[in-house]
Design a protein around this motif. Structure first.
Motif, PDB file in Angstrom:
ATOM      1  N   ALA A   1       0.829  -1.587   0.130  1.00 18.26           N
ATOM      2  CA  ALA A   1      -0.548  -0.235  -0.264  1.00 18.26           C
ATOM      3  C   ALA A   1       1.087   1.450  -0.013  1.00 18.26           C
ATOM      4  O   ALA A   1       0.279   1.834  -0.426  1.00 18.26           O
ATOM      5  N   CYS A   2       1.719   1.715   0.863  1.00 17.90           N
ATOM      6  CA  CYS A   2       3.166   2.587   0.708  1.00 17.90           C
ATOM      7  C   CYS A   2       3.852   2.239  -0.409  1.00 17.90           C
ATOM      8  O   CYS A   2       4.074   3.625  -0.874  1.00 17.90           O
ATOM      9  N   TYR A   3       4.116   1.327  -1.145  1.00 15.17           N
ATOM     10  CA  TYR A   3       4.519   1.628  -2.290  1.00 15.17           C
ATOM     11  C   TYR A   3       3.739   1.666  -2.955  1.00 15.17           C
ATOM     12  O   TYR A   3       4.562   3.053  -4.043  1.00 15.17           O
ATOM     13  N   THR A   4       2.915   1.642  -3.650  1.00 16.15           N
ATOM     14  CA  THR A   4       1.426   1.642  -4.568  1.00 16.15           C
ATOM     15  C   THR A   4       1.578   3.463  -4.471  1.00 16.15           C
ATOM     16  O   THR A   4       1.600   4.125  -5.269  1.00 16.15           O
ATOM     17  N   LYS A   5       1.297   3.850  -3.427  1.00 13.32           N
ATOM     18  CA  LYS A   5       1.301   5.273  -2.702  1.00 13.32           C
ATOM     19  C   LYS A   5       2.886   6.479  -3.674  1.00 13.32           C
ATOM     20  O   LYS A   5       2.396   6.900  -3.821  1.00 13.32           O
ATOM     21  N   GLN A   6       3.604   5.589  -3.460  1.00 14.39           N
ATOM     22  CA  GLN A   6       5.196   6.083  -3.276  1.00 14.39           C
ATOM     23  C   GLN A   6       5.575   5.971  -5.020  1.00 14.39           C
ATOM     24  O   GLN A   6       5.177   7.280  -5.219  1.00 14.39           O
ATOM     25  N   HIS A   7       5.355   5.336  -5.570  1.00 16.46           N
ATOM     26  CA  HIS A   7       5.416   4.974  -7.048  1.00 16.46           C
ATOM     27  C   HIS A   7       4.451   4.799  -7.765  1.00 16.46           C
ATOM     28  O   HIS A   7       4.821   4.691  -9.142  1.00 16.46           O
ATOM     29  N   LEU A   8       3.076   4.604  -7.381  1.00 12.42           N
ATOM     30  CA  LEU A   8       2.490   4.804  -8.432  1.00 12.42           C
ATOM     31  C   LEU A   8       1.092   5.731  -8.226  1.00 12.42           C
ATOM     32  O   LEU A   8      -0.055   5.197  -8.959  1.00 12.42           O
ATOM     33  N   THR A   9       1.353   6.534  -8.052  1.00 17.19           N
ATOM     34  CA  THR A   9       0.141   6.940  -7.670  1.00 17.19           C
ATOM     35  C   THR A   9      -0.577   8.268  -8.766  1.00 17.19           C
ATOM     36  O   THR A   9       0.462   8.190  -9.796  1.00 17.19           O
ATOM     37  N   GLY A  10      -1.798   8.161  -9.194  1.00 12.02           N
ATOM     38  CA  GLY A  10      -2.383   8.657 -10.447  1.00 12.02           C
ATOM     39  C   GLY A  10      -1.871   7.112 -11.869  1.00 12.02           C
ATOM     40  O   GLY A  10      -2.599   7.510 -12.780  1.00 12.02           O
ATOM     41  N   VAL A  11      -1.326   6.251 -11.347  1.00 11.04           N
ATOM     42  CA  VAL A  11      -1.777   5.066 -11.835  1.00 11.04           C
ATOM     43  C   VAL A  11      -3.250   4.432 -12.538  1.00 11.04           C
ATOM     44  O   VAL A  11      -3.637   4.232 -10.742  1.00 11.04           O
ATOM     45  N   SER A  12      -3.793   3.841 -13.308  1.00  9.72           N
ATOM     46  CA  SER A  12      -5.071   3.311 -12.849  1.00  9.72           C
ATOM     47  C   SER A  12      -5.033   1.589 -12.063  1.00  9.72           C
ATOM     48  O   SER A  12      -4.129   1.725 -12.444  1.00  9.72           O
ATOM     49  N   SER A  13      -6.036   2.027 -11.652  1.00  9.52           N
ATOM     50  CA  SER A  13      -6.130   0.592  -9.677  1.00  9.52           C
ATOM     51  C   SER A  13      -6.337  -0.216 -10.967  1.00  9.52           C
ATOM     52  O   SER A  13      -5.613  -1.248 -10.748  1.00  9.52           O
TER      53      SER A  13
END
Length: 304
Positions: free
Chosen positions: A165-177
């Motif tokens: 969850a934290c990695y996604t927030k850090q590196h994939l913000t804005g990428v389609s779920s």
């Protein structure tokens, strides 16, 4: 929250709650690794048409390295660990331990992302972990047996969820779920493929196990993600996360109805402590100093 959104939320909790039952059924026959390979592969195949319909396949190619990390930490590792846990503990207890994911997310965010931990979150962490310790102590033996190993495996799985969850927030913000979900299932399948040959069952697998695997892939992975993303888009993360509190309810219920699992007072107390901790950690409820003092006073008086 509108009635249709409430229906989706409860349906999602029922679906994800049932996943522990299906793992409990299939894991002893096919093994954790083979089970999760097929679950992820079926999930990917089911999600793939939606990816092309919404024309989001380019996002996987662009962010494939980060999505691969999510595939490892949000699917491959935690799913295998949960499947392993269901070999020794009930589906209901596994679903209760799954509810610790928001607690680990807050802890990882504090250590890695330097997010502030307020009073409510700190108290929530302490209460949540006290529930885990209570479940560990109350399992019947203090020795590090198969049940203890299963509990540790489930907690490592939720720790992976917190990291993802934290990695996604850090590196994939804005990428389609949808791209993250589809890509993560793809990469999880690829990562588990080399281990598949050594972990395929040597005996004939029952139809019940096969149907459980298919249901895990189509319903509990692909369609559940679509439900969840729709809730995120319409309700926001704060309300969508409330599904966490309902999953153990359904996990315990399905286990009792279809697997004849027994629920005991220790599980209820542990679940209550964990969910109370999650409620405080996620901000669903706020701490009230007087209430906490009263609870401590009442507990000490009962002990006396």
């Amino acid at each position: 929250m509108t009635l249709p959104h409430l229906f989706q939320l409860v349906s999602l909790a029922a679906i994800w709650g049932s996943s522990f039952m299906f793992m409990r059924i299939a894991a002893p026959e096919v093994g954790p690794i083979a089970l999760i390979f097929f679950r992820a592969a079926i999930g990917f195949i089911t999600l793939l048409p939606f990816l092309f319909i919404y024309k989001q396949q380019s996002q996987i190619l662009k962010h494939w390295k980060s999505i691969a990390v999510v595939g490892l930490t949000n699917t491959a590792l935690p799913f295998v660990l949960f499947a392993f846990a269901t070999l020794s503990i009930s589906a209901g207890l596994t679903s209760v331990l799954n509810a610790t994911a928001p607690i680990f997310t807050a802890l990882v965010a504090f250590i890695w992302l330097k997010e502030r931990l307020g009073r409510s979150k700190v108290i929530g962490l302490l209460i949540g972990f006290s529930g885990v310790i209570f479940l560990f102590i109350s399992k019947g033996s203090l020795s590090f047996d198969a049940a203890a190993l299963a509990i540790v495996a489930a907690l490592v799985a939720t720790l992976n969820y917190g990291y993802a969850a934290c990695y996604t927030k850090q590196h994939l913000t804005g990428v389609s779920s949808l791209a993250i979900a589809t890509g993560s299932q793809l990469f999880a399948s690829i990562m588990l493929l080399p281990f598949l040959g050594f972990n395929l069952p040597e005996h004939e697998v029952s139809n019940t196990a096969i149907y459980s695997i298919i249901t895990l892939g189509v319903l509990c992975t692909a369609l559940a993600y679509i439900f969840y993303f729709n809730l995120l888009a319409n309700l926001g993360p704060a309300k969508a996360i409330t599904v966490t509190y309902l999953i153990p309810v359904f996990g315990i219920f399905w286990g009792m109805v279809f697997l004849n699992e027994q629920i005991n007072v220790s599980m209820l107390i542990g679940a209550a402590l964990i969910l109370s901790g999650v409620s405080l950690t996620t901000g669903l409820i706020k701490t009230n100093t007087n209430s906490i003092k009263f609870a401590i006073y009442f507990f000490m008086r009962k002990k006396g």
